[in-house]
Scaffold this active site. Structure first.
Site, PDB file in Angstrom:
ATOM      1  N   ALA A 164       0.634  -2.918  -4.504  1.00  0.00           N
ATOM      2  CA  ALA A 164      -0.033  -4.131  -3.990  1.00  0.00           C
ATOM      3  C   ALA A 164       0.620  -4.463  -2.667  1.00  0.00           C
ATOM      4  O   ALA A 164       1.549  -5.253  -2.606  1.00  0.00           O
ATOM      5  CB  ALA A 164       0.115  -5.273  -4.992  1.00  0.00           C
TER       6      ALA A 164
ATOM      7  N   ALA B 281      -0.323  -5.666   0.555  1.00  0.00           N
ATOM      8  CA  ALA B 281      -0.542  -6.702   1.570  1.00  0.00           C
ATOM      9  C   ALA B 281       0.418  -7.877   1.363  1.00  0.00           C
ATOM     10  O   ALA B 281       0.685  -8.234   0.220  1.00  0.00           O
ATOM     11  CB  ALA B 281      -1.980  -7.182   1.502  1.00  0.00           C
ATOM     12  N   PRO B 282       0.925  -8.468   2.444  1.00  0.00           N
ATOM     13  CA  PRO B 282       0.680  -8.169   3.858  1.00  0.00           C
ATOM     14  C   PRO B 282       1.635  -7.140   4.480  1.00  0.00           C
ATOM     15  O   PRO B 282       1.686  -7.035   5.688  1.00  0.00           O
ATOM     16  CB  PRO B 282       0.871  -9.539   4.508  1.00  0.00           C
ATOM     17  CG  PRO B 282       1.944 -10.167   3.689  1.00  0.00           C
ATOM     18  CD  PRO B 282       1.742  -9.684   2.273  1.00  0.00           C
ATOM     19  N   GLY B 283       2.389  -6.441   3.655  1.00  0.00           N
ATOM     20  CA  GLY B 283       3.170  -5.344   4.207  1.00  0.00           C
ATOM     21  C   GLY B 283       4.677  -5.546   4.275  1.00  0.00           C
ATOM     22  O   GLY B 283       5.386  -4.687   4.785  1.00  0.00           O
ATOM     23  N   GLY B 284       5.173  -6.664   3.778  1.00  0.00           N
ATOM     24  CA  GLY B 284       6.612  -6.934   3.847  1.00  0.00           C
ATOM     25  C   GLY B 284       7.430  -5.890   3.110  1.00  0.00           C
ATOM     26  O   GLY B 284       8.362  -5.304   3.666  1.00  0.00           O
ATOM     27  N   LYS B 285       7.069  -5.668   1.858  1.00  0.00           N
ATOM     28  CA  LYS B 285       7.843  -4.701   1.064  1.00  0.00           C
ATOM     29  C   LYS B 285       7.528  -3.279   1.524  1.00  0.00           C
ATOM     30  O   LYS B 285       8.396  -2.414   1.513  1.00  0.00           O
ATOM     31  CB  LYS B 285       7.541  -4.877  -0.420  1.00  0.00           C
ATOM     32  CG  LYS B 285       8.018  -6.229  -0.956  1.00  0.00           C
ATOM     33  CD  LYS B 285       7.789  -6.371  -2.420  1.00  0.00           C
ATOM     34  CE  LYS B 285       8.054  -7.781  -2.880  1.00  0.00           C
ATOM     35  NZ  LYS B 285       7.015  -8.737  -2.440  1.00  0.00           N
TER      36      LYS B 285
ATOM     37  N   ASP C  30      -8.357  -0.626  -5.852  1.00  0.00           N
ATOM     38  CA  ASP C  30      -7.805  -1.372  -6.973  1.00  0.00           C
ATOM     39  C   ASP C  30      -6.719  -0.482  -7.588  1.00  0.00           C
ATOM     40  O   ASP C  30      -6.987   0.654  -7.968  1.00  0.00           O
ATOM     41  CB  ASP C  30      -8.929  -1.647  -7.982  1.00  0.00           C
ATOM     42  CG  ASP C  30      -8.435  -2.459  -9.164  1.00  0.00           C
ATOM     43  OD1 ASP C  30      -7.251  -2.318  -9.527  1.00  0.00           O
ATOM     44  OD2 ASP C  30      -9.233  -3.221  -9.725  1.00  0.00           O
TER      45      ASP C  30
ATOM     46  N   ASP D  44       4.631  -5.003  -7.176  1.00  0.00           N
ATOM     47  CA  ASP D  44       4.827  -6.443  -6.968  1.00  0.00           C
ATOM     48  C   ASP D  44       3.489  -7.074  -7.347  1.00  0.00           C
ATOM     49  O   ASP D  44       2.590  -7.200  -6.523  1.00  0.00           O
ATOM     50  CB  ASP D  44       5.199  -6.717  -5.510  1.00  0.00           C
ATOM     51  CG  ASP D  44       5.489  -8.182  -5.276  1.00  0.00           C
ATOM     52  OD1 ASP D  44       6.144  -8.802  -6.128  1.00  0.00           O
ATOM     53  OD2 ASP D  44       5.027  -8.724  -4.255  1.00  0.00           O
TER      54      ASP D  44
ATOM     55  N   CYS E  94       6.371 -13.317  -8.579  1.00  0.00           N
ATOM     56  CA  CYS E  94       6.985 -14.531  -8.048  1.00  0.00           C
ATOM     57  C   CYS E  94       6.594 -15.712  -8.943  1.00  0.00           C
ATOM     58  O   CYS E  94       6.188 -16.754  -8.445  1.00  0.00           O
ATOM     59  CB  CYS E  94       6.606 -14.761  -6.594  1.00  0.00           C
ATOM     60  SG  CYS E  94       4.842 -14.861  -6.306  1.00  0.00           S
TER      61      CYS E  94
END
Lengths: 173, 324
Positions: B130, B132-136, B181, B198, B251
């Site tokens: 998963a 978006a938005p690309g942090g991990k 998906d 995540d 989270c």
């Protein structure tokens, strides 16, 4: 549906010429380059590490977008950063901090902001560097370099910059 | 099983609910599972701490620290060498030249800890289910030194656009992004050494960032998220190589989306075992009428009032080598 494919001989020739112009020919010598034609028919060039493989199912994006290919190669911001790091002799202008602020807001470069330049041609694509030699934009010269001393004149039109995406996002583009 | 588990209201839960503006059912659950619930509610009512992760694909930690100090930021080292807390912001973190150049990513310490636990290396095949938005994703690419193969999935084209921007800004080139998906990830026909899940969740842990989350929070949402998360974990197991590792994170504080979700996986699969996560409070091993697998204590919970992060949960699942 946009598909990634390897470059054709003709495309490779144009790219090699461009890499040479931007002084990154050696850097890209062994690198894997893919082409993707996007939704509006523009050929986008992506750089992937050689270990990467494509599966049967095509990704939406793969690798680093380094530019677009028409009759000539137009580098992306990411490519300009590679050029600034790896190249030694490429068309560029260096701007002061005021010029830097203007560029990241998408504004053109005035003569007064230019600290250094090595371009001598009109309508030439140049990398816009800040005082730390970091690429912050790509521009096109308006005047020949011997005219670049006329204060108050726009010397370089900014065509891409590092703040572009955020501005577009703010506008909901 | 009827989810989620609700507790009877008490005078304490009614009082805290009124004082902090939360639904009583949420407070009653928090009182059961979270140490110092009132301190948590106070922490959620204040601005969360701000962290940046320095992008070593583009710059050196010491160089950027020096630059940020010079332009008037105050920063503090965290337990991760490339992650810093911003204690004073002279101007917006998302508008500096250094940010635009991709030298850092604004990212909570908890997210970085999840990536840290995945223990990725340069030659691996890694999946981010998963992205978006690309942090991990960008942190994974950084840990892989832009080598190996990183497959990133997200179902939303709009969200992939912002992921793509962040990948480009951070100079990531080892990543293939699929609009997909994640429950269908097996269709790519790839087996992975490492999988980061995540999972989309009810987001109780990020209320301090977005108070409007409370308006859309209801018991049924936890149920809905929990079902989806189990499907995603099963999909992750299906594509992980024997000996491979899955890091599952959310989270949220809801046990149904955390320990209970993992517990149900442990009950269904013989080849999955929990490995200890380093930082945080131990995971729950009981909740209401549920007694959970004791190994769930090795999963970890991060709390804003204890760890200074957003609310977060991390579990590490090893897919065992099964000898025939």
């Amino acid at each position: 549906m946009s598909l990634y494919r390897k470059t054709s001989l003709q495309e490779r020739t144009v790219l090699r010429r461009a890499f040479s112009k931007w002084d990154v020919f050696e850097y890209f010598k062994d690198k894997l380059i893919y082409v993707r034609t996007n939704n509006v028919g523009r050929k986008q060039i992506f750089f992937l590490p050689s270990e990467i493989m494509m599966t049967d199912k095509q990704p939406l994006y793969a690798g680093l977008l380094i530019g677009e290919l028409g009759k000539q190669f137009s580098p992306s911001i990411q490519m300009s950063q590679i050029i600034a790091k790896e190249g030694k002799n490429f068309p560029s202008i260096k701007v002061n901090s005021k010029g830097e602020t203007m560029v990241v807001y998408g504004r053109d470069v005035f003569v007064d902001s230019i600290i250094e330049h090595n371009t001598h041609r009109e309508n030439e694509m140049v990398i816009i560097l800040n005082q730390r030699n970091e690429a912050i934009g790509i521009g096109r010269t308006r005047n020949k370099s011997n005219h670049i001393a006329i204060k108050g004149k726009i010397a370089v039109t900014t065509i891409a910059d590092i703040g572009q995406y955020l501005r577009e996002e703010d506008l909901g583009v | 099983m009827v989810l989620p588990f609700l507790f009877c209201d008490s005078s304490r839960s009614l009082e805290l609910s009124k004082r902090y503006g939360y639904p009583t059912w949420m407070i009653s659950r928090f009182l059961e599972i979270i140490p110092d619930t009132q301190k948590l509610l106070e922490a959620l009512a204040s601005k969360p701490r701000r962290y940046i992760r320095i992008n070593t694909l583009k710059t050196k930690v010491e160089d950027l620290v020096e630059r940020l100090l010079a332009i008037g930021f105050d920063i503090k080292q965290t337990i991760l060498p490339e992650v810093f807390e911003i204690t004073r912001e002279k101007f917006s973190l998302g508008s500096t030249i250094e940010y635009l150049l991709g030298y850092y990513y604004i990212q909570d310490l908890s997210s970085c800890l999840a990536v840290e636990e995945l223990d990725v290396s340069a030659e691996q095949r890694v999946l981010d289910m998963a992205c978006a938005p690309g942090g991990k994703t960008t942190y994974l690419a950084q840990k892989m030194d832009n080598n190996g193969v990183l497959i990133a999935l997200d179902p939303s084209r709009k969200r992939i656009r912002s992921t793509f921007y962040n990948l480009m800004r951070c100079g990531v080139r080892n990543t293939l992004v699929y609009q997909m998906d994640a429950t269908n990830v097996f269709r790519l026909g790839i087996k992975y050494d490492r999988v980061l899940l995540d999972a989309p969740c009810s987001c109780e842990g990020v209320i301090s960032k977005d108070r409007s989350l409370l308006d859309n929070h209801y018991p049924g949402l936890i149920n809905k998220c929990a079902e989806r998360q189990r499907a995603l974990i099963r999909a992750a197991i299906k594509v992980t190589k024997p000996g491979g590792l899955i890091v599952y994170s959310t989270c949220t504080f809801a046990p149904e989306e955390n320990e209970i979700a993992i517990n149900s996986i442990l009950s269904s699969y013989d080849n999955i075992e929990i490995e200890p996560v380093t930082n945080g409070e131990n995971g729950l091993t009981t909740f209401g009428r549920f007694t959970l697998n004791p190994s769930l204590k090795d999963t970890k919970r991060l709390y804003p009032h204890i760890h200074g992060t957003l609310g977060f949960y991390i579990a590490k699942l090893r897919v065992k080598n099964v000898s025939l």
